[in-house]
Enzyme design. Structure first.
Site, PDB file in Angstrom:
ATOM      1  N   PRO A 179       0.778  -1.239   0.000  1.00  0.00           N
ATOM      2  CA  PRO A 179       0.000   0.000   0.000  1.00  0.00           C
ATOM      3  C   PRO A 179       0.813   1.294   0.000  1.00  0.00           C
ATOM      4  O   PRO A 179       0.238   2.378  -0.108  1.00  0.00           O
ATOM      5  CB  PRO A 179      -0.825  -0.102   1.293  1.00  0.00           C
ATOM      6  N   TYR A 225       2.953   8.956  -8.347  1.00  0.00           N
ATOM      7  CA  TYR A 225       1.973   9.037  -7.260  1.00  0.00           C
ATOM      8  C   TYR A 225       0.635   9.584  -7.768  1.00  0.00           C
ATOM      9  O   TYR A 225      -0.424   9.053  -7.438  1.00  0.00           O
ATOM     10  CB  TYR A 225       2.518   9.908  -6.124  1.00  0.00           C
TER      11      TYR A 225
HETATM   12  C1  PHB Z   1      -4.741   5.590   3.500  1.00  0.00           C
HETATM   13  O1  PHB Z   1      -5.373   4.574   3.837  1.00  0.00           O
HETATM   14  O2  PHB Z   1      -5.136   6.725   3.792  1.00  0.00           O
HETATM   15  C2  PHB Z   1      -3.488   5.429   2.737  1.00  0.00           C
HETATM   16  C3  PHB Z   1      -2.948   4.172   2.542  1.00  0.00           C
HETATM   17  C4  PHB Z   1      -1.754   4.043   1.846  1.00  0.00           C
HETATM   18  C5  PHB Z   1      -1.117   5.168   1.367  1.00  0.00           C
HETATM   19  C6  PHB Z   1      -1.671   6.418   1.537  1.00  0.00           C
HETATM   20  C7  PHB Z   1      -2.853   6.556   2.243  1.00  0.00           C
HETATM   21  O3  PHB Z   1       0.054   5.057   0.703  1.00  0.00           O
END
Ligand code: PHB
Ligand code: APR
Length: 395
Positions: free
Chosen positions: A295, A387
Site C-alpha cells: 500500500p 503518485y
Molecule cells: C490511506 O489509507 O489513507 C493510505 C494508505 C496508503 C497510502 C496512503 C494513504 O500510501
C-alpha cells in the site's frame, strides 16, 4: 435450479466489480454482480483512500463524483520524513496535478447506490459462487445458497473478487504464471476520531520502522505503523499505538499527531503479486484478483479502476462493432500499467521501511536514496508523476 441470462457476469462487488458494472451500463451492456458478503459489510470495510487524478476523472465522466467533489480532500503534495525532518513533494509544482483523499468504502457506497438507482442487478450474500465453461462460448456462474442453486449464463465473466476470490483459483493449472514478492513486515492501521493536524500525508522513515499519517475527512485521521508480519493486534492496546505513533511521527519542529478515540484497527499484510495473463478464454481478471501492490504507493484501487476501464472499453467495442481485438489485448495493455505500479510501490516500500536483516551498508544506501529524493527535483518529479498516476489512455 433457476436460470438467468446477462451479457457479463461479474464476481465481486468491490471497486473493480461495481465500477465495471456501472461502465458497462453506460455502454448499454447488461451485467449481474455476485457478491459473497452483505451490502453492509462491503460498505463498512475500511481500505485504501487515495484516488489518482485519472481515477477521479473516470468517476466524474461516469457521473459518480458528486459526493466525492463535495467531500473528497484535494491534496497537492505529500511530505516525506526522515527521523523527524520533513520535506514536501509538491505534485502541483512538479506535475500540475493532484490526488484526492476519499475512502474506498465511500467510493463503494456511491457505486452501490448508483447501480441500484439505475436498476442494476447486484446480488449480495451469495455465499458459494463458482465459475464454469469459460473456455466455451457460454460461460456460467453458479450460486449455491440455502440448498438452492442459481445459474447465470453469460457471454463473458469478469473475476473481480479480490485476492482471496475463486475466479483466479478456478483457472486450469498452467493457465497463469504468478510473480510474487513478500515483505518481512505488515502495517498496523487505525482510524481515529481526531481532526487532522496536517494538511497532507506524511510518510516517515524512522529507525523504529515506517509510519504514515493520513486522513479521511476533516474529523477523521488514518494512521499506520510498520509492524511484524504476523503481528497480534491484541498486543496493541490504544495507549501503545499512540505512544509508538508519537515516537515515529514526532517532528523536529515539535509537531506530533493529534490523538483521538480509535474507531477501528487492523493489520494489513504486504505483498507484491501479479497473475499473467489476465484472461483465460471468456474469463477476465481485474483488480486485486489479478494483482496486489504493497500500500505504500497508494495504487491498489487506482489499478483496479484502470483495469475495468479498459475491460469496459474492450467489451463495448466487441458488442458495438463485433471487434474482439480490444478483448484480445486487454491483458497486455493492463499489464504495462500494472508493472509500472508494481515498480513504484516496491520502490516506495523499500525507501521508507526498516528491513530488519539489512546490512549496515544497505541501511546507509537506503538513507542516501531517501535524502536524494528529498533534495533532487528530478527524483522528486519521478515520485510525483507516479503518485498522481501515469497517464491513462483516453483521459
Ligand atoms: C490511506 O489509507 O489513507 C493510505 C494508505 C496508503 C497510502 C496512503 C494513504 O500510501
Ligand atoms: N464470491 C463472490 N464474491 C467474492 C468472493 C467469492 N468467492 N470472494 C471475494 N469476493 C468479493 C469480496 O467480498 C469483495 O467484496 O469480491 C470483492 C473484491 O473486492 P476487493 O477486494 O475490494 O477488490 P477490488 O474490487 O479488485 O478492489 C481493489 O481493494 O484491496 C483493495 O487495495 C485494494 O483498493 C484496492 C481495491
Amino acid at each position: 435450479m433457476t436460470r438467468f441470462e446477462t451479457q457479463v457476469g461479474i464476481v465481486g462487488a468491490g471497486p473493480a466489480g461495481l465500477m465495471l458494472s456501472h461502465l458497462l451500463h453506460l455502454h448499454g451492456i447488461s451485467s449481474i454482480v455476485l457478491e459473497a458478503k452483505s451490502r453492509a459489510y462491503c460498505e463498512a470495510r475500511v481500505r485504501a483512500g487515495v484516488l489518482e487524478y485519472t481515477s477521479v476523472e473516470m468517476l466524474r465522466v461516469a457521473g459518480l463524483a458528486e459526493r466525492l467533489e463535495r467531500e473528497g480532500l484535494r491534496h497537492h503534495g505529500i511530505e516525506l520524513g526522515l527521523n523527524g525532518v520533513r520535506t514536501r513533494i509538491s505534485f502541483l509544482e512538479l506535475t500540475g496535478k493532484h490526488v484526492t483523499v476519499y475512502g474506498q468504502q465511500e467510493v463503494v457506497k456511491d457505486l452501490i447506490a448508483r447501480r441500484l438507482s439505475d436498476g442494476g442487478d447486484l446480488r449480495f450474500d451469495c455465499g458459494d459462487v463458482s465459475v464454469h465453461e469459460f473456455n466455451g462460448s457460454m460461460p456460467k456462474i453458479r450460486v449455491r445458497k440455502d440448498g438452492n442453486e442459481d445459474e447465470i449464463c453469460c457471454d463473458y465473466i469478469a473475476g473481480c473478487d479480490g485476492f482471496h476470490g475463486i475466479s483466479r483459483e478456478s483457472l486450469p493449472s498452467g493457465a497463469l504464471t504468478f510473480y510474487e514478492r513478500s515483505y518481512p513486515f505488515a502495517w498496523l492501521g487505525i482510524l481515529a476520531e481526531a481532526a487532522p493536524s496536517r494538511d497532507e500525508l506524511l510518510y516517515m522513515h524512522h529507525e523504529r520502522g515506517f509510519a504514515l499519517y493520513s486522513m479521511r475527512s476533516p474529523s477523521i485521521t488514518r494512521l499506520y505503523l510498520q509492524c511484524g508480519p504476523d503481528e497480534d493486534i491484541m498486543q496493541w492496546g490504544d495507549d501503545r499505538i499512540w505512544s509508538e505513533l508519537n515516537i515515529r511521527l514526532a517532528c523536529e519542529d515539535g509537531w506530533h499527531p493529534t490523538q483521538g478515540k480509535i474507531l477501528q484497527k487492523g493489520v494489513t499484510c504486504m505483498r507484491s503479486f501479479v497473475a499473467e495473463p489476465l484472461q483465460c478464454g471468456r474469463l477476465f481478471l481485474a483488480g486485486d484478483a489479478a494483482h496486489i501492490v504493497p500500500p505504500t504507493g497508494a495504487k491498489g484501487m487506482n489499478l483496479a479502476f484502470a483495469d475495468v476501464y479498459y475491460l469496459a472499453e474492450a467489451l463495448s467495442r466487441f458488442y458495438r462493432e463485433s471487434d474482439a481485438n480490444g478483448l484480445d489485448s486487454y491483458s497486455s495493455i493492463c499489464l504495462q500499467r500494472i508493472w509500472k505500479a508494481q515498480r513504484f510501490s516496491l520502490w516506495m516500500t523499500s525507501l521508507l521501511h526498516r528491513f530488519e536483516h539489512d546490512s549496515a551498508f544497505d541501511r546507509k544506501l537506503q538513507i542516501a536514496e531517501l535524502e536524494y529524493v528529498m533534495t533532487s527535483r528530478a527524483v522528486a518529479t519521478a515520485l510525483a508523476e507516479n503518485y498522481v498516476g501515469l497517464p491513462l489512455h483516453g483521459f
